[in-house]
Design an enzyme around this catalytic site. Sequence first.
Site, PDB file in Angstrom:
ATOM      1  NE  ARG A  98       2.717   3.170  -6.810  1.00 34.59           N
ATOM      2  CZ  ARG A  98       2.829   4.105  -7.742  1.00 34.59           C
ATOM      3  NH1 ARG A  98       3.723   5.073  -7.604  1.00 34.59           N
ATOM      4  NH2 ARG A  98       2.045   4.087  -8.817  1.00 34.59           N
ATOM      5  CG  LEU A 104       2.285   7.626   2.295  1.00 35.61           C
ATOM      6  CD1 LEU A 104       3.576   8.407   2.222  1.00 35.61           C
ATOM      7  CD2 LEU A 104       1.554   7.919   3.603  1.00 35.61           C
ATOM      8  CD  GLU A 142      -2.452   1.391   2.667  1.00 33.58           C
ATOM      9  OE1 GLU A 142      -3.674   1.215   2.797  1.00 33.58           O
ATOM     10  OE2 GLU A 142      -1.699   1.730   3.621  1.00 33.58           O
ATOM     11  CD  GLU A 170      -0.657   1.306 -12.025  1.00 29.76           C
ATOM     12  OE1 GLU A 170      -0.754   0.773 -13.146  1.00 29.76           O
ATOM     13  OE2 GLU A 170      -1.113   0.789 -10.995  1.00 29.76           O
ATOM     14  NE  ARG A 171      -4.901   2.311 -16.108  1.00 28.00           N
ATOM     15  CZ  ARG A 171      -6.122   2.614 -16.555  1.00 28.00           C
ATOM     16  NH1 ARG A 171      -6.274   3.275 -17.671  1.00 28.00           N
ATOM     17  NH2 ARG A 171      -7.151   2.241 -15.877  1.00 28.00           N
ATOM     18  CB  THR A 219      -0.955   6.468  -7.607  1.00 24.80           C
ATOM     19  OG1 THR A 219      -1.822   6.379  -6.484  1.00 24.80           O
ATOM     20  CG2 THR A 219       0.448   6.798  -7.146  1.00 24.80           C
ATOM     21  N   GLY A 220      -0.954   6.446 -10.654  1.00 25.53           N
ATOM     22  CA  GLY A 220      -0.271   6.316 -11.942  1.00 25.53           C
ATOM     23  C   GLY A 220       1.234   6.418 -11.805  1.00 25.53           C
TER      24      GLY A 220
HETATM   25  O1  LIG Z   1      -4.176   4.825  -8.827  1.00 24.21           O
HETATM   26  C1  LIG Z   1      -3.529   3.995  -9.503  1.00 24.21           C
HETATM   27  O2  LIG Z   1      -2.430   4.257 -10.012  1.00 24.21           O
HETATM   28  C2  LIG Z   1      -4.095   2.600  -9.738  1.00 24.21           C
HETATM   29  C3  LIG Z   1      -3.505   1.587  -8.820  1.00 24.21           C
HETATM   30  O3  LIG Z   1      -3.559   1.923  -7.479  1.00 24.21           O
HETATM   31  O4  LIG Z   1      -5.464   2.655  -9.565  1.00 24.21           O
HETATM   32  P1  LIG Z   1      -6.513   1.646 -10.239  1.00 24.21           P
HETATM   33  O5  LIG Z   1      -7.053   0.814  -9.114  1.00 24.21           O
HETATM   34  O6  LIG Z   1      -7.556   2.552 -10.802  1.00 24.21           O
HETATM   35  O7  LIG Z   1      -5.848   0.835 -11.286  1.00 24.21           O
END
Ligand SMILES: O=C(O)[C@@H](CO)OP(=O)(O)O
Length: 347
Positions: free
Chosen positions: A151, A106, A104, A205-206, A114-115
């Site tokens: 992270r 913050l 997890e 992350e995307r 977050t992306g």
């Molecule tokens: O905020 C984000 O970057 C992602 C992962 O935490 O969110 P989602 O659950 O929409 O993929």
Amino acid sequence: MAGAVFHQGIGRLQSYQHFHNSGFHQEVGNVSVKSISKGFHVDIGWSVSRKRGYRSCRTSFTVVRATASQTSVVDPVSTPSHDRTNEHPKKSSEAALILIRHGESLWNEKNLFTGCVDVPLTKKGVEEAIEAGKRISNIPVDMIYTSSLIRAQMTAMLAMTQHRRRKVPIILHNESEQARSWSQIFSEDTKKQSIPVITAWQLNERMYGELQGLNKQETADRFGKEKVHEWRRSYDIPPPNGESLEMCAERAVAYFEDEIEPQLLSGKNIMIAAHGNSLRSIIMYLDKLTSQEVISLELSTGIPMLYIFKEGRFIRRGSPVGPTEAGVYAYTRRLAQYRQKLDEMLH
Ligand SMILES: O=C(O)[C@@H](CO)OP(=O)(O)O
């Protein structure tokens, strides 16, 4: 064209965009490629791995003819101890692949999109990473790949504090010649006791575009639950100025195929610490999920997943549950032997 066979291998076309835009779906035979490097012209046979439903630009190709004999023209860039010139990798080799979504953060805690924003773990995230580490503490790890985000890197490092083999994970700094030279290790013994950690933005992350930093609940209240669900969980609809899962899969799977799979093929045991969407993309590839199936795949933070790569296939082995879970180590003789070696070393 001179017509001499000079190189065979798997790699990525430096000019793939050209083909990508042309939208080929299947094998198209020999194609002439310009601009691979300073004016060299190369004929290649190529095919696109689109069977799994990606709009993929990743190609598998064999160079058959070139105007010049310099093999370096198409020699893919090597990662450390990564021998791409091995044309016939041992198909019989076996390797473990561990996938871990970061603990997890913050912003997960605050329910913010977050992306690619680089946010650290919460205390709970730190504990989840340590717990994940306990679950994989008996599984061999020769190389670690993480995204470029803290992270995922924290998760990898914290997980490795629990590993019974006690090798030291060391981040490789290849971003410049100076970074490479200033981080050299001059002892072969010390090198043997370390695990290279490779960071790659392709595993990030995307990119969530203009949603980054917004509260998920407030955004749903403002734009409607359905719209936000579409941005978050459809396959090919990107959030405003961001990446869809499909776009994220293009770069994450290309990286996996280009950089990580050859290591597995050569028998290296690998851990990848990354993110919800980059890992969903990789799992889609490994488990041959359709774009419909992948959108309902949810990954928990800090639960490692184990795959065995054997005879060119990925076999999903679920999540190892703690060092006492005997079943995991019975999956393959190699894993059982490794665990036994650790027992002998440590008692
Ligand atoms: O905020 C984000 O970057 C992602 C992962 O935490 O969110 P989602 O659950 O929409 O993929």
